[in-house]
Structures are given as structure tokens and as C-alpha cells.
Motif scaffolding. Structure first.
Motif, mmCIF file in Angstrom:
data_model
loop_
_atom_site.group_PDB
_atom_site.id
_atom_site.type_symbol
_atom_site.label_atom_id
_atom_site.label_comp_id
_atom_site.label_asym_id
_atom_site.label_seq_id
_atom_site.Cartn_x
_atom_site.Cartn_y
_atom_site.Cartn_z
ATOM 1 N N ALA A 95 -15.791 14.240 5.143
ATOM 2 C CA ALA A 95 -16.949 14.205 6.043
ATOM 3 C C ALA A 95 -16.701 13.268 7.212
ATOM 4 O O ALA A 95 -17.014 13.600 8.363
ATOM 5 C CB ALA A 95 -18.190 13.776 5.270
ATOM 6 N N CYS A 121 -22.958 11.779 7.557
ATOM 7 C CA CYS A 121 -24.072 11.971 6.621
ATOM 8 C C CYS A 121 -24.695 13.350 6.767
ATOM 9 O O CYS A 121 -25.172 13.930 5.791
ATOM 10 C CB CYS A 121 -25.141 10.903 6.847
ATOM 11 S SG CYS A 121 -24.674 9.265 6.290
ATOM 12 N N TRP A 179 -16.556 11.920 1.030
ATOM 13 C CA TRP A 179 -16.851 11.149 2.232
ATOM 14 C C TRP A 179 -15.659 11.108 3.171
ATOM 15 O O TRP A 179 -15.823 11.071 4.377
ATOM 16 C CB TRP A 179 -17.299 9.740 1.861
ATOM 17 C CG TRP A 179 -18.730 9.717 1.459
ATOM 18 C CD1 TRP A 179 -19.217 9.640 0.197
ATOM 19 C CD2 TRP A 179 -19.867 9.815 2.315
ATOM 20 N NE1 TRP A 179 -20.583 9.682 0.213
ATOM 21 C CE2 TRP A 179 -21.009 9.785 1.500
ATOM 22 C CE3 TRP A 179 -20.023 9.928 3.685
ATOM 23 C CZ2 TRP A 179 -22.300 9.853 2.028
ATOM 24 C CZ3 TRP A 179 -21.303 9.986 4.200
ATOM 25 C CH2 TRP A 179 -22.426 9.954 3.382
ATOM 26 N N SER A 208 -20.284 15.669 2.884
ATOM 27 C CA SER A 208 -20.603 14.339 2.366
ATOM 28 C C SER A 208 -21.081 14.392 0.917
ATOM 29 O O SER A 208 -21.012 13.395 0.211
ATOM 30 C CB SER A 208 -21.655 13.654 3.235
ATOM 31 O OG SER A 208 -22.883 14.342 3.164
ATOM 32 N N SER A 229 -27.532 10.789 3.648
ATOM 33 C CA SER A 229 -27.005 12.144 3.482
ATOM 34 C C SER A 229 -28.032 13.040 2.797
ATOM 35 O O SER A 229 -28.215 14.205 3.173
ATOM 36 C CB SER A 229 -25.709 12.094 2.682
ATOM 37 O OG SER A 229 -25.189 13.376 2.519
#
Length: 194
Positions: A140, A128, A137, A133, A45
Motif C-alpha cells: 500500500a 490508508c 502495508w 492496506s 484504513s
């Protein structure tokens, strides 16, 4: 953004080669930062964010800048995402070993397992590359999975990038330490352009 065509005094790479050099340097730094395995999602990321800044704002990329960015963003959620990645990878590996050991229906199971692994790699790379992110997460991954289905052309391009990286790393194993950079650049490019 105008690009220069001449090398400055003391410049190691010319301006046309600078992005390529930065991608490889970020790839090497990402591979090193991913060695503990739990830090792999945060490292990738960060690579996506650093290369995005390099392309969009023409900010030079350095190993120190990458490590500072990684240190600033590394948090508990990133380590939990790394643990989830390890668990999923272990499950895929176990299934691949079972299919290779003569599992009934392995002829059908192997291609399905390969397709699932490729699709998961695409969703994880897209997650990522997403700015979410850095904070969540879960958000994302959800938006990356949705975009992977909604924008199949971008997912196909990213799947080809993953396949190319896998073949390069398989055919010449030292390249495995450089492929995170091009994969991060491909993930960011597919988020913006396709």
C-alpha cells in the motif's frame, strides 16, 4: 443512485445530511480507535473502507459496524505500521524541536521539514485509502508513493485537506476528534476521482 428528499419516521438526520453525519461519526470513532497510537493506521484504513462502502453502496454507517470492521482487519502488520508511524512522528518532532531551539540553518530547515511532513501525510493517507492496506502495508505504501508522484493533482487536493484539517484542529482543538472522518473521505475521493 436516487436520493430521497423526505425524512423517514424516527430518522435522526435527513437524507441530505446523512453522509455528513456518517463522516463525523466515523471521524469520532477513528479518533477514539487511534488513541492507543499503534492502531492509528488500521483505524484510518478502516474509516476509508467504511466511508467508501457508505458512498458507493449506500450502506448505513454505525459505530458498531465500524468497530466490527476494525476488529476484523486489525492484525500484527497494522501494529507494526503504527510503530513505524510513531517512530517517524517522533523523528519529525525531534527535528522540529531542534529547529526551534536555534539549529544552524533553521530558517531553511523549517519549511523543508514542513514540506516533508505534508508529503508524508499525503502518502500515508493515500496508503490508508488503498485496498492493499488490508493485507500489506508495504504494498500500500509503495503504490501510494508512486501514485502521489504520478497523480500530483490528487496529491495537491489531499495536501489541502490535510492543511485544512490541521488549521481546524489548531484553531479549535476539539475538532481534532472529528477530522479523521473528512480526511478519510478525502483520501478515498482522491483515489477514485482525481
Amino acid at each position: 443512485m436516487a436520493t430521497a428528499t423526505k425524512r423517514e419516521p424516527g430518522e435522526l438526520f435527513g437524507p441530505r445530511f446523512a453522509l455528513f453525519a456518517d463522516v463525523l461519526a466515523v471521524g469520532l470513532a477513528t479518533a477514539a480507535a487511534s488513541l492507543p497510537l499503534l492502531t492509528a493506521p488500521a483505524a484510518m484504513s478502516t474509516a476509508c473502507a467504511v466511508l467508501d462502502r457508505r458512498v458507493r453502496q449506500d450502506v448505513p454507517t454505525t459505530a458498531g459496524g465500524y468497530l466490527r470492521a476494525l476488529r476484523e482487519r486489525l492484525r500484527t502488520g497494522d501494529l507494526l505500521a503504527g510503530a513505524g508511524l510513531l517512530a517517524g512522528g517522533a523523528l519529525l518532532l525531534f527535528n522540529a524541536l531542534a529547529a526551534g531551539a536555534g539549529l544552524p540553518g533553521a530558517v531553511v530547515f523549517r519549511p523543508v521539514l514542513l514540506a516533508v511532513g505534508g508529503l508524508l501525510a499525503v502518502v500515508l493517507l493515500r496508503a490508508c485509502a488503498r485496498p492493499e492496506s488490508a493485507t500489506s502495508w508495504r504494498t500500500a505504501l509503495r503504490s501510494a508513493a508512486y501514485d502521489s508522484v504520478r497523480r500530483p493533482r490528487a496529491s495537491g487536493v489531499l495536501l489541502l485537506a490535510v492543511a485544512t484539517a490541521a488549521v481546524c484542529a489548531w484553531s479549535y482543538p476539539p475538532l481534532a476528534f472529528l477530522v479523521p472522518g473528512p480526511l478519510a473521505l478525502a483520501a478515498r475521493a482522491t483515489e477514485h476521482h482525481l
